[in-house]
Design an enzyme around this catalytic site. Structure first.
Site, PDB file in Angstrom:
ATOM      1  N   SER A   1       0.898  -1.413   0.083  1.00  0.00           N
ATOM      2  CA  SER A   1       0.096  -0.136  -0.118  1.00  0.00           C
ATOM      3  C   SER A   1       1.089   1.029   0.010  1.00  0.00           C
ATOM      4  O   SER A   1       2.007   0.997   0.434  1.00  0.00           O
ATOM      5  CB  SER A   1      -0.633   0.112   1.307  1.00  0.00           C
ATOM      6  OG  SER A   1      -1.401   1.228   1.659  1.00  0.00           O
TER       7      SER A   1
ATOM      8  N   TYR B   1      -1.556  -1.187  10.492  1.00  0.00           N
ATOM      9  CA  TYR B   1      -1.818  -1.355   8.988  1.00  0.00           C
ATOM     10  C   TYR B   1      -0.336  -0.831   8.413  1.00  0.00           C
ATOM     11  O   TYR B   1       0.237  -1.743   7.321  1.00  0.00           O
ATOM     12  CB  TYR B   1      -2.803  -0.695   8.435  1.00  0.00           C
ATOM     13  CG  TYR B   1      -3.327  -0.808   7.025  1.00  0.00           C
ATOM     14  CD1 TYR B   1      -3.625  -2.099   6.494  1.00  0.00           C
ATOM     15  CD2 TYR B   1      -2.929   0.282   6.342  1.00  0.00           C
ATOM     16  CE1 TYR B   1      -3.936  -2.167   5.217  1.00  0.00           C
ATOM     17  CE2 TYR B   1      -3.113   0.020   5.000  1.00  0.00           C
ATOM     18  CZ  TYR B   1      -3.653  -1.103   4.400  1.00  0.00           C
ATOM     19  OH  TYR B   1      -4.018  -1.326   3.100  1.00  0.00           O
TER      20      TYR B   1
HETATM   21  N1  LIG Z   1      -8.860  -0.364  -0.621  1.00  0.00           N
HETATM   22  C1  LIG Z   1      -7.595   0.140  -0.670  1.00  0.00           C
HETATM   23  O1  LIG Z   1      -7.870   1.791  -0.541  1.00  0.00           O
HETATM   24  C2  LIG Z   1      -6.391  -0.091  -0.533  1.00  0.00           C
HETATM   25  C3  LIG Z   1      -5.111   0.455  -0.760  1.00  0.00           C
HETATM   26  C4  LIG Z   1      -4.037   0.054  -0.765  1.00  0.00           C
HETATM   27  C5  LIG Z   1      -3.818  -1.455  -0.485  1.00  0.00           C
HETATM   28  N2  LIG Z   1      -4.930  -2.288  -0.298  1.00  0.00           N
HETATM   29  C6  LIG Z   1      -4.828  -3.592  -0.034  1.00  0.00           C
HETATM   30  O2  LIG Z   1      -5.458  -4.408  -1.004  1.00  0.00           O
HETATM   31  C7  LIG Z   1      -5.951  -5.467  -0.499  1.00  0.00           C
HETATM   32  C8  LIG Z   1      -7.305  -5.649  -0.687  1.00  0.00           C
HETATM   33  O3  LIG Z   1      -8.019  -4.857  -0.006  1.00  0.00           O
HETATM   34  P1  LIG Z   1      -9.571  -4.198  -0.496  1.00  0.00           P
HETATM   35  O4  LIG Z   1      -9.582  -2.911  -0.393  1.00  0.00           O
HETATM   36  O5  LIG Z   1      -9.976  -4.911  -1.523  1.00  0.00           O
HETATM   37  O6  LIG Z   1     -10.431  -4.787   0.916  1.00  0.00           O
HETATM   38  P2  LIG Z   1     -11.801  -5.897   0.910  1.00  0.00           P
HETATM   39  O7  LIG Z   1     -12.576  -5.307  -0.204  1.00  0.00           O
HETATM   40  O8  LIG Z   1     -12.129  -5.597   2.332  1.00  0.00           O
HETATM   41  O9  LIG Z   1     -11.138  -7.312   0.660  1.00  0.00           O
HETATM   42  C9  LIG Z   1     -10.440  -7.986   1.542  1.00  0.00           C
HETATM   43  C10 LIG Z   1     -10.174  -9.281   1.004  1.00  0.00           C
HETATM   44  O10 LIG Z   1      -9.228  -9.989   1.794  1.00  0.00           O
HETATM   45  C11 LIG Z   1     -10.056 -11.294   2.337  1.00  0.00           C
HETATM   46  N3  LIG Z   1      -9.387 -11.491   3.564  1.00  0.00           N
HETATM   47  C12 LIG Z   1      -9.192 -10.596   4.747  1.00  0.00           C
HETATM   48  N4  LIG Z   1      -8.795 -11.426   5.807  1.00  0.00           N
HETATM   49  C13 LIG Z   1      -8.682 -12.457   5.337  1.00  0.00           C
HETATM   50  C14 LIG Z   1      -8.226 -13.673   6.056  1.00  0.00           C
HETATM   51  N5  LIG Z   1      -7.852 -13.733   7.305  1.00  0.00           N
HETATM   52  N6  LIG Z   1      -8.133 -14.910   5.597  1.00  0.00           N
HETATM   53  C15 LIG Z   1      -8.780 -14.956   4.112  1.00  0.00           C
HETATM   54  N7  LIG Z   1      -8.964 -13.774   3.427  1.00  0.00           N
HETATM   55  C16 LIG Z   1      -9.123 -12.742   4.069  1.00  0.00           C
HETATM   56  C17 LIG Z   1     -11.318 -10.972   2.283  1.00  0.00           C
HETATM   57  O11 LIG Z   1     -11.943 -12.315   2.272  1.00  0.00           O
HETATM   58  P3  LIG Z   1     -13.345 -12.379   2.995  1.00  0.00           P
HETATM   59  O12 LIG Z   1     -14.238 -11.163   2.877  1.00  0.00           O
HETATM   60  O13 LIG Z   1     -13.881 -13.498   2.234  1.00  0.00           O
HETATM   61  O14 LIG Z   1     -13.250 -12.861   4.314  1.00  0.00           O
HETATM   62  C18 LIG Z   1     -11.356 -10.112   1.029  1.00  0.00           C
HETATM   63  O15 LIG Z   1     -11.687 -10.875  -0.269  1.00  0.00           O
HETATM   64  C19 LIG Z   1      -5.493  -5.615   1.157  1.00  0.00           C
HETATM   65  O16 LIG Z   1      -4.325  -6.244   1.179  1.00  0.00           O
HETATM   66  C20 LIG Z   1      -5.379  -4.146   1.374  1.00  0.00           C
HETATM   67  O17 LIG Z   1      -4.453  -3.797   2.510  1.00  0.00           O
HETATM   68  C21 LIG Z   1      -6.186  -1.427  -0.445  1.00  0.00           C
END
Ligand SMILES: NC(=O)c1ccc[n+]([C@@H]2O[C@H](COP(=O)([O-])OP(=O)(O)OC[C@H]3O[C@@H](n4cnc5c(N)ncnc54)[C@H](OP(=O)(O)O)[C@@H]3O)[C@@H](O)[C@H]2O)c1
Length: 260
Positions: free
Chosen positions: A143, A156
């Site tokens: 990130s 985080y």
């Molecule tokens: N959104 C942003 O602005 C942003 C920016 C930078 C980086 N990121 C990174 O991008 C990645 C995805 O984030 P997102 O924004 O798409 O969030 P999200 O919509 O909340 O999705 C998170 C995903 O991770 C899975 N997950 C979480 N904890 C888990 C665990 N213990 N075991 C297995 N699966 C797990 C969830 O699965 P279930 O729902 O099925 O549990 C879901 O599919 C993350 O690593 C986040 O830090 C996001």
């Protein structure tokens, strides 16, 4: 060094049931591709899997927690036996911040377990398999919070800096053996993770647009995929300054809500 499969056909994505992971799954879903998709929520994962199948891809789903190292190892080895994995995207992650009076120990441990151990459990089983073949690509979801630590989300930020360093070091370590590592550092992306934030998120973009940027840059084999530039460059510059200079600015950032 062998030529890397920059146009991957066999792709494994963790956290594919929601947000960025789901958008990446749809981005890679096309006839001829085998997608191995993981999540914890059966209904959400099946919904994405159905959409990917409609695009012609062959989909294998796995319900597991990324912190379960044994199950992750078994799953990745089984997937690799079915079709040798070209690309692994360690995307699953959680976020929470210091909203509500600071981070609890429980929150810090939960974030580290998912965002650090989860990445280790995803990529470590794949490395020996890819090394044996002399090819493969590994992408780690960090990130922009991993570029400059945000006081509004200490655990985080630390977890994302950890996997960035891990990935960037691994890249140099594995490159001469034909295995390429890329670290992805997105800014704000509109997903359920950011939907809970009640503060302005500069340059926020859709998960679909982010997935396209990620796929194109992975195809080029870029080591660090950081975007949008308008947020990455100032953050990178601020990271070069002493915290004493930047404290007044960063300590005023609004905090992300905490979790239990
Ligand atoms: N959104 C942003 O602005 C942003 C920016 C930078 C980086 N990121 C990174 O991008 C990645 C995805 O984030 P997102 O924004 O798409 O969030 P999200 O919509 O909340 O999705 C998170 C995903 O991770 C899975 N997950 C979480 N904890 C888990 C665990 N213990 N075991 C297995 N699966 C797990 C969830 O699965 P279930 O729902 O099925 O549990 C879901 O599919 C993350 O690593 C986040 O830090 C996001």
């Amino acid at each position: 060094m062998k030529i890397l499969p920059h146009i991957p056909k066999n792709i494994l994505i963790t956290g594919a049931s929601s947000g960025l992971g789901a958008a990446l799954a749809l981005e890679y879903a096309k006839a001829g591709n085998n997608l191995y998709l993981q999540g914890r929520d059966v209904e959400k994962l099946e919904n994405i899997a159905e959409k990917c199948r409609a695009s012609g891809a062959k989909i294998y789903t796995k319900i597991t927690d990324v912190t379960d190292s044994k199950t992750m190892q078994q799953w990745i080895e089984e997937a690799d036996k079915l079709s040798p994995l070209d690309l692994i995207i360690a995307n699953a992650g959680i976020s929470a911040g210091s909203g509500g009076g600071g981070e609890t120990t429980q929150q810090v441990r939960k974030i580290f377990a998912t965002n650090i151990d989860g990445v280790i459990n995803t990529i470590q089983p794949a490395i020996p398999l890819m090394l044996k073949r002399g090819c493969g690509q590994i992408a780690i979801m960090s990130s922009l919070a991993g570029i400059r630590a945000l006081p509004s989300s200490p655990a985080y930020s630390a977890s994302k800096a950890c996997v960035r360093y891990y990935g960037e070091a691994l890249r140099g370590n594995l490159l001469n053996h034909g295995v390429e590592v890329s670290v992805i550092c997105p800014g704000y992306i509109k997903t359920p993770m950011t939907d809970v934030n009640n503060f302005p998120m500069p340059f926020i973009m859709s998960a679909e647009k982010a997935a396209k940027i990620i796929r194109k840059n992975l195809e080029k084999g870029k080591g660090r995929i950081a975007f949008p530039l308008a947020l990455y460059l100032p953050l990178w510059w601020l990271s070069c300054l002493s915290p004493r200079i930047t404290d007044p600015l960063f300590s005023r950032l609004p905090a992300k809500p905490s979790i239990n």
